[in-house]
Design a protein around this motif. Structure first.
Motif, PDB file in Angstrom:
ATOM      1  N   GLY A 156       0.848  -1.190   0.000  1.00 45.34           N
ATOM      2  CA  GLY A 156       0.000   0.000   0.000  1.00 45.34           C
ATOM      3  C   GLY A 156       0.879   1.232   0.000  1.00 45.34           C
ATOM      4  O   GLY A 156       1.725   1.401  -0.858  1.00 45.34           O
ATOM      5  N   ASP A 157       0.717   2.088   1.021  1.00 46.50           N
ATOM      6  CA  ASP A 157       1.558   3.278   1.108  1.00 46.50           C
ATOM      7  C   ASP A 157       2.638   3.138   2.181  1.00 46.50           C
ATOM      8  O   ASP A 157       3.196   4.113   2.654  1.00 46.50           O
ATOM      9  CB  ASP A 157       0.714   4.534   1.352  1.00 46.50           C
ATOM     10  N   HIS A 158       2.955   1.881   2.542  1.00 42.59           N
ATOM     11  CA  HIS A 158       3.992   1.605   3.535  1.00 42.59           C
ATOM     12  C   HIS A 158       5.236   1.011   2.864  1.00 42.59           C
ATOM     13  O   HIS A 158       5.122   0.190   1.961  1.00 42.59           O
ATOM     14  CB  HIS A 158       3.496   0.607   4.589  1.00 42.59           C
ATOM     15  N   ILE A 159       6.403   1.427   3.328  1.00 45.82           N
ATOM     16  CA  ILE A 159       7.682   0.848   2.908  1.00 45.82           C
ATOM     17  C   ILE A 159       8.159  -0.012   4.064  1.00 45.82           C
ATOM     18  O   ILE A 159       8.254   0.450   5.194  1.00 45.82           O
ATOM     19  CB  ILE A 159       8.722   1.936   2.579  1.00 45.82           C
ATOM     20  N   ILE A 160       8.441  -1.285   3.770  1.00 48.38           N
ATOM     21  CA  ILE A 160       8.813  -2.241   4.814  1.00 48.38           C
ATOM     22  C   ILE A 160      10.232  -2.737   4.553  1.00 48.38           C
ATOM     23  O   ILE A 160      10.554  -3.141   3.436  1.00 48.38           O
ATOM     24  CB  ILE A 160       7.830  -3.437   4.822  1.00 48.38           C
ATOM     25  N   LEU A 161      11.063  -2.713   5.579  1.00 49.13           N
ATOM     26  CA  LEU A 161      12.414  -3.259   5.497  1.00 49.13           C
ATOM     27  C   LEU A 161      12.426  -4.583   6.233  1.00 49.13           C
ATOM     28  O   LEU A 161      11.936  -4.678   7.352  1.00 49.13           O
ATOM     29  CB  LEU A 161      13.430  -2.323   6.150  1.00 49.13           C
ATOM     30  N   GLU A 162      12.981  -5.609   5.604  1.00 49.07           N
ATOM     31  CA  GLU A 162      13.103  -6.928   6.230  1.00 49.07           C
ATOM     32  C   GLU A 162      14.490  -7.473   5.989  1.00 49.07           C
ATOM     33  O   GLU A 162      15.096  -7.194   4.961  1.00 49.07           O
ATOM     34  CB  GLU A 162      12.109  -7.931   5.610  1.00 49.07           C
ATOM     35  N   LYS A 163      14.947  -8.290   6.925  1.00 48.82           N
ATOM     36  CA  LYS A 163      16.162  -9.056   6.690  1.00 48.82           C
ATOM     37  C   LYS A 163      15.900  -9.927   5.471  1.00 48.82           C
ATOM     38  O   LYS A 163      14.857 -10.563   5.387  1.00 48.82           O
ATOM     39  CB  LYS A 163      16.428  -9.964   7.889  1.00 48.82           C
ATOM     40  N   TYR A 164      16.819  -9.937   4.531  1.00 50.60           N
ATOM     41  CA  TYR A 164      16.611 -10.743   3.324  1.00 50.60           C
ATOM     42  C   TYR A 164      16.751 -12.224   3.640  1.00 50.60           C
ATOM     43  O   TYR A 164      17.700 -12.647   4.294  1.00 50.60           O
ATOM     44  CB  TYR A 164      17.613 -10.361   2.233  1.00 50.60           C
ATOM     45  N   ARG A 165      15.781 -12.982   3.213  1.00 49.64           N
ATOM     46  CA  ARG A 165      15.824 -14.437   3.325  1.00 49.64           C
ATOM     47  C   ARG A 165      15.470 -14.991   1.950  1.00 49.64           C
ATOM     48  O   ARG A 165      14.409 -14.680   1.419  1.00 49.64           O
ATOM     49  CB  ARG A 165      14.803 -14.937   4.353  1.00 49.64           C
ATOM     50  N   PRO A 166      16.356 -15.773   1.334  1.00 52.44           N
ATOM     51  CA  PRO A 166      16.053 -16.311   0.007  1.00 52.44           C
ATOM     52  C   PRO A 166      14.785 -17.152   0.033  1.00 52.44           C
ATOM     53  O   PRO A 166      14.515 -17.855   1.007  1.00 52.44           O
ATOM     54  CB  PRO A 166      17.267 -17.160  -0.345  1.00 52.44           C
ATOM     55  N   LYS A 167      14.009 -17.056  -1.052  1.00 53.40           N
ATOM     56  CA  LYS A 167      12.760 -17.797  -1.177  1.00 53.40           C
ATOM     57  C   LYS A 167      12.875 -18.836  -2.279  1.00 53.40           C
ATOM     58  O   LYS A 167      13.555 -18.618  -3.274  1.00 53.40           O
ATOM     59  CB  LYS A 167      11.620 -16.836  -1.500  1.00 53.40           C
ATOM     60  N   CYS A 168      12.184 -19.942  -2.115  1.00 54.02           N
ATOM     61  CA  CYS A 168      12.145 -20.989  -3.126  1.00 54.02           C
ATOM     62  C   CYS A 168      11.556 -20.429  -4.423  1.00 54.02           C
ATOM     63  O   CYS A 168      10.528 -19.745  -4.400  1.00 54.02           O
ATOM     64  CB  CYS A 168      11.305 -22.165  -2.611  1.00 54.02           C
ATOM     65  N   SER A 169      12.193 -20.720  -5.532  1.00 50.30           N
ATOM     66  CA  SER A 169      11.730 -20.242  -6.836  1.00 50.30           C
ATOM     67  C   SER A 169      10.391 -20.845  -7.236  1.00 50.30           C
ATOM     68  O   SER A 169       9.679 -20.283  -8.068  1.00 50.30           O
ATOM     69  CB  SER A 169      12.755 -20.588  -7.920  1.00 50.30           C
ATOM     70  N   PHE A 170      10.028 -21.979  -6.644  1.00 50.24           N
ATOM     71  CA  PHE A 170       8.785 -22.657  -7.010  1.00 50.24           C
ATOM     72  C   PHE A 170       7.622 -22.292  -6.101  1.00 50.24           C
ATOM     73  O   PHE A 170       6.536 -21.982  -6.568  1.00 50.24           O
ATOM     74  CB  PHE A 170       8.989 -24.177  -7.008  1.00 50.24           C
ATOM     75  N   CYS A 171       7.824 -22.349  -4.784  1.00 49.34           N
ATOM     76  CA  CYS A 171       6.701 -22.179  -3.852  1.00 49.34           C
ATOM     77  C   CYS A 171       6.825 -20.949  -2.947  1.00 49.34           C
ATOM     78  O   CYS A 171       5.938 -20.688  -2.143  1.00 49.34           O
ATOM     79  CB  CYS A 171       6.534 -23.431  -3.001  1.00 49.34           C
ATOM     80  N   SER A 172       7.922 -20.219  -3.052  1.00 50.03           N
ATOM     81  CA  SER A 172       8.185 -19.012  -2.253  1.00 50.03           C
ATOM     82  C   SER A 172       8.422 -19.265  -0.765  1.00 50.03           C
ATOM     83  O   SER A 172       8.431 -18.342   0.035  1.00 50.03           O
ATOM     84  CB  SER A 172       7.059 -17.984  -2.418  1.00 50.03           C
ATOM     85  N   SER A 173       8.619 -20.514  -0.370  1.00 48.73           N
ATOM     86  CA  SER A 173       8.915 -20.833   1.024  1.00 48.73           C
ATOM     87  C   SER A 173      10.295 -20.289   1.386  1.00 48.73           C
ATOM     88  O   SER A 173      11.182 -20.195   0.539  1.00 48.73           O
ATOM     89  CB  SER A 173       8.896 -22.353   1.229  1.00 48.73           C
TER      90      SER A 173
END
Length: 81
Positions: free
Chosen positions: A40-57
């Motif tokens: 929406g109108d929020h900017i969120i910073l998160e520690k980067y964690r790689p996600k599975c290319s297939f299921c996004s886990s």
């Protein structure tokens, strides 16, 4: 989202400094990647964690041929072989 009550000014290059107490609390160390998300109108910073290319886990993810895949998807692919 819970407000923290910290206000920082952005510099000429668009940079802000996260307070040490927040970096320590969320285990964000110098040189580690940070993901920038927009919701929406929020900017969120998160520690980067790689996600599975297939299921996004983000659980049990490993790198394979410059992409990420989780153990569940590996097991599923192996069941077809």
């Amino acid at each position: 989202m819970k407000p923290v009550g910290v206000v920082r000014k952005m510099d000429q290059l668009g940079r802000i400094v996260l307070p040490k107490s927040l970096r320590k609390r969320y285990e964000m160390n110098e040189g580690e990647p940070v993901e920038i998300l927009v919701q929406g109108d929020h900017i969120i910073l998160e520690k980067y964690r790689p996600k599975c290319s297939f299921c996004s886990s983000v659980e049990n993810v490993m790198e394979f041929n410059e992409r990420y895949i989780c153990k569940s998807c590996i097991d599923e692919v192996q069941s077809f072989v």
